[in-house]
Enzyme design. Structure first.
Site, mmCIF file in Angstrom:
data_model
loop_
_atom_site.group_PDB
_atom_site.id
_atom_site.type_symbol
_atom_site.label_atom_id
_atom_site.label_comp_id
_atom_site.label_asym_id
_atom_site.label_seq_id
_atom_site.Cartn_x
_atom_site.Cartn_y
_atom_site.Cartn_z
ATOM 1 N N SER A 1 -2.285 0.484 -4.301
ATOM 2 C CA SER A 1 -2.862 1.639 -3.613
ATOM 3 C C SER A 1 -4.176 2.026 -4.267
ATOM 4 C CB SER A 1 -1.901 2.833 -3.705
ATOM 5 O OG SER A 1 -2.547 4.013 -3.274
ATOM 6 N N ALA A 2 -5.157 2.381 -3.431
ATOM 7 C CA ALA A 2 -6.449 2.850 -3.942
ATOM 8 C C ALA A 2 -6.335 4.233 -4.571
ATOM 9 C CB ALA A 2 -7.459 2.899 -2.796
ATOM 10 N N THR B 1 1.140 10.317 4.077
ATOM 11 C CA THR B 1 0.047 11.079 3.463
ATOM 12 C C THR B 1 -1.334 10.752 4.033
ATOM 13 O OG1 THR B 1 0.286 9.393 1.756
ATOM 14 C CG2 THR B 1 1.050 11.617 1.206
ATOM 15 N N LYS C 1 -10.895 -1.794 -2.486
ATOM 16 C CA LYS C 1 -10.715 -2.374 -1.153
ATOM 17 C C LYS C 1 -11.980 -2.092 -0.357
ATOM 18 C CE LYS C 1 -5.785 -1.139 -1.269
ATOM 19 N NZ LYS C 1 -4.679 -0.370 -0.644
ATOM 20 N N ASP D 1 0.876 -1.163 0.000
ATOM 21 C CA ASP D 1 0.000 0.000 0.000
ATOM 22 C C ASP D 1 0.924 1.227 0.000
ATOM 23 O OD1 ASP D 1 -2.328 1.614 0.378
ATOM 24 O OD2 ASP D 1 -1.851 1.708 2.515
ATOM 25 N N LEU D 2 0.390 2.387 -0.301
ATOM 26 C CA LEU D 2 1.238 3.593 -0.362
ATOM 27 C C LEU D 2 0.986 4.540 0.819
ATOM 28 C CD1 LEU D 2 3.226 5.481 -1.881
ATOM 29 C CD2 LEU D 2 1.289 6.255 -3.261
ATOM 30 N N ASP D 3 -0.238 5.100 0.882
ATOM 31 C CA ASP D 3 -0.543 6.099 1.915
ATOM 32 C C ASP D 3 -0.508 5.443 3.298
ATOM 33 O OD1 ASP D 3 -1.218 8.302 0.085
ATOM 34 O OD2 ASP D 3 -2.971 7.110 -0.442
ATOM 35 N N GLU E 1 -0.002 -3.270 4.616
ATOM 36 C CA GLU E 1 -1.124 -2.324 4.674
ATOM 37 C C GLU E 1 -1.254 -1.659 6.039
ATOM 38 O OE1 GLU E 1 -3.755 -0.838 3.618
ATOM 39 O OE2 GLU E 1 -3.937 -1.532 1.560
ATOM 40 N N ASP E 2 -1.730 -0.419 6.056
ATOM 41 C CA ASP E 2 -2.022 0.247 7.334
ATOM 42 C C ASP E 2 -3.524 0.334 7.602
ATOM 43 O OD1 ASP E 2 -2.462 2.150 5.267
ATOM 44 O OD2 ASP E 2 -2.399 3.762 6.751
ATOM 45 N N LYS F 1 -9.377 5.135 5.955
ATOM 46 C CA LYS F 1 -8.108 4.615 5.432
ATOM 47 C C LYS F 1 -8.355 3.498 4.426
ATOM 48 C CE LYS F 1 -4.961 5.682 9.203
ATOM 49 N NZ LYS F 1 -4.251 5.148 10.371
#
Ligand code: BG6
Ligand code: MG
Length: 214
Positions: free
Chosen positions: A115-116, A18, A146, A10-12, A170-171, A46
């Site tokens: 990432s979404a 971010t 997601k 995942d990114l953010d 993932e967070d 999130k």
């Protein structure tokens, strides 16, 4: 032989700092609509895509809007977000993010982004980590966002890995559900009492070492 062929990030909130910028932009939009978002609402947003997030916020405030009005509101939030993100530099990577990507590559595993965010490609460029990533799953190219598994399955497909040999990181609660429903091993970044379906949880990206999972 290592347990995994690929790591799907995942990114953010995992690589980029971010998550709080997304939430600040939603809070600003919420205030403009007379909807107050308490800090705990951040966890619910999130990993949830842009329109899905707006729907949750409108439902929370019992506010109704037409489809066209929603499109304009989502666009307005994105303007707030991208203005803040335009200031991001490699110094804004979450601690450990670059090291983690480099270690995964050094271990000979593929790296894909799941990432979404539709803003992922420009953000990766700004953060200077685009060359470390083999493939980016396009959220616009999959059927369901997601918590459906589609985006992680697409990321695995792009790097030619079978789900059982992918590690997803993932967070978000929504993202952990995606990874598990895709049949992958899930590492949560955050609080184990929140990310209850994760197979492993580490408090921050800095505590993640691929060597612990091979
Ligand atoms: C996810 C974030 O990574 O991307 C969500 O966790 C965000 O908060 C989603 O809503 C979509 O991002 P964007 O940039 O396409 O609006
Ligand atoms: Mg995230």
């Amino acid at each position: 032989m290592p347990r995994f062929d690929a790591v799907l990030f995942d990114l953010d909130g995992v690589l980029a700092d971010t998550a709080h910028i997304h939430f600040a932009a939603w809070r600003r939009l919420g205030e403009e609509l007379g909807i107050h978002l308490e800090p705990a609402f951040e966890e619910k947003l999130k990993g949830v895509d842009r329109m899905g997030s707006l729907e949750l916020i409108l439902a929370h405030g019992r506010v109704e809007r037409t489809a066209e009005e929603k499109r304009v509101l989502a666009e307005r939030k994105n303007g707030y977000y991208t203005a803040a993100v335009a200031e991001q530099t490699p110094d804004d990577l979450l601690p450990g993010a670059r090291r983690v990507l480099e270690e995964v590559r050094a271990a000979g595993l593929k790296i894909a982004l799941a990432s979404a965010s539709r803003n992922a490609p420009p953000l990766l460029q700004q953060l200077g980590i685009a060359p470390l990533i083999d493939a980016i799953a396009d959220p616009a190219a999959v059927k369901a966002p997601k918590p459906a598994p589609d985006l992680f399955l697409e990321a695995a497909r792009l790097v030619g890995a079978v789900p059982e040999r992918c590690l997803g990181i993932e967070d978000s609660v929504a993202g952990i559900i995606s990874i598990k429903d895709a049949g992958m091993v899930a590492v949560g970044i955050g609080d184990p009492t929140v990310l209850t379906r994760a197979d492993y949880v580490v408090p921050t990206t800095e505590q993640f070492h691929i060597g612990d999972f091979l």
